[in-house]
Write a protein that holds these residues in place. Structure first.
Motif, short mmCIF file in Angstrom:
data_model
loop_
_atom_site.label_atom_id
_atom_site.label_comp_id
_atom_site.label_asym_id
_atom_site.label_seq_id
_atom_site.Cartn_x
_atom_site.Cartn_y
_atom_site.Cartn_z
N ASN A 6 0.96 -1.11 0.09
CA ASN A 6 0.19 0.03 0.09
C ASN A 6 0.92 1.22 0.21
O ASN A 6 1.91 1.36 0.62
CB ASN A 6 -0.81 0.15 1.34
CG ASN A 6 -1.83 -1.21 1.51
OD1 ASN A 6 -2.34 -1.58 0.29
ND2 ASN A 6 -2.22 -1.53 2.32
N ALA A 7 0.32 2.21 -0.56
CA ALA A 7 1.05 3.74 -0.74
C ALA A 7 0.51 4.18 0.54
O ALA A 7 -0.56 3.92 1.17
CB ALA A 7 0.59 4.46 -1.89
N VAL A 8 1.27 5.01 1.17
CA VAL A 8 0.93 5.68 2.53
C VAL A 8 1.08 7.23 2.42
O VAL A 8 2.10 7.52 1.86
CB VAL A 8 1.86 5.19 3.73
CG1 VAL A 8 1.43 5.81 5.02
CG2 VAL A 8 1.82 3.52 3.83
N SER A 9 0.07 7.95 3.10
CA SER A 9 0.41 9.57 3.12
C SER A 9 -0.21 9.83 4.48
O SER A 9 -1.04 9.08 4.88
CB SER A 9 -0.16 10.23 2.11
OG SER A 9 -1.79 9.87 1.97
N MET A 10 0.29 10.95 4.95
CA MET A 10 -0.17 11.35 6.32
C MET A 10 -0.60 12.71 6.25
O MET A 10 -0.22 13.60 5.46
CB MET A 10 1.30 11.70 7.16
CG MET A 10 1.86 10.06 7.49
SD MET A 10 3.40 10.25 8.34
CE MET A 10 3.05 10.94 9.94
N ILE A 11 -1.63 12.77 6.86
CA ILE A 11 -2.41 14.28 7.03
C ILE A 11 -2.51 14.37 8.63
O ILE A 11 -3.04 14.12 9.36
CB ILE A 11 -3.74 14.04 6.47
CG1 ILE A 11 -3.68 13.59 5.05
CG2 ILE A 11 -4.33 15.57 6.57
CD1 ILE A 11 -5.00 13.51 4.28
#
Length: 153
Positions: free
Chosen positions: A71-76
């Motif tokens: 999975n690709a992961v991004s943080m907000i």
């Protein structure tokens, strides 16, 4: 924060490395402590101990676990403000549909000039509420189907 740039999927080598890294790091996670100490080694072989908050250490393990699954992961950040398009994308709805929610007061927002901005935290609260209501409705339908012997188990 840049939520417009979506991260690419991890390569096979990154997936493999993330699997091993998350497994090894999780062995050292101590939830009893407020911080964790890790040793960082640079390319020249120099090393230094770095203390990080346990919550950040746990987050690192979670990111690696997601990458290990491809999975690709991004943080907000929780206090981030999203554009209407970013908010609509997170809810998997069209931008006009989201604007109807905003204008009807279903999801709080504020304006920056003429542009609407939605706090990430409000979006997560709304999504959790909708998911909870959806689950309750499904459980009720399932119970009714069982009472009527409709063959669903």
């Amino acid at each position: 924060m840049n939520t417009k740039e979506s991260p690419g999927l991890p390569t096979d080598a990154e997936v493999s490395l993330a699997k091993e890294s998350s497994r090894l790091l999780s062995l050292y996670l101590s939830t009893q402590e407020e911080s964790q100490s890790i040793r960082v080694i640079d390319q020249a072989g120099e090393h230094e101990a770095v203390r990080i908050p346990t919550a950040a250490f746990r987050l690192l393990i979670d990111v690696l676990s997601e990458m290990a699954q491809g999975n690709a992961v991004s943080m907000i950040p929780v206090h981030a403000e999203l554009t209407t398009q970013e908010a609509a994308d997170m809810l998997n709805v069209s931008r006009p549909h989201l604007i109807k929610f905003l204008d009807s007061g279903v999801i709080p927002f504020h304006k920056v000039g003429t542009h609407r901005r939605v706090r990430y935290l409000h979006l997560v609260d709304y999504k959790a509420k909708v998911d909870s209501e959806r689950l309750a409705a499904l459980e009720e339908l399932s119970a009714q189907a069982q009472e009527l012997n409709m063959g669903y188990y």
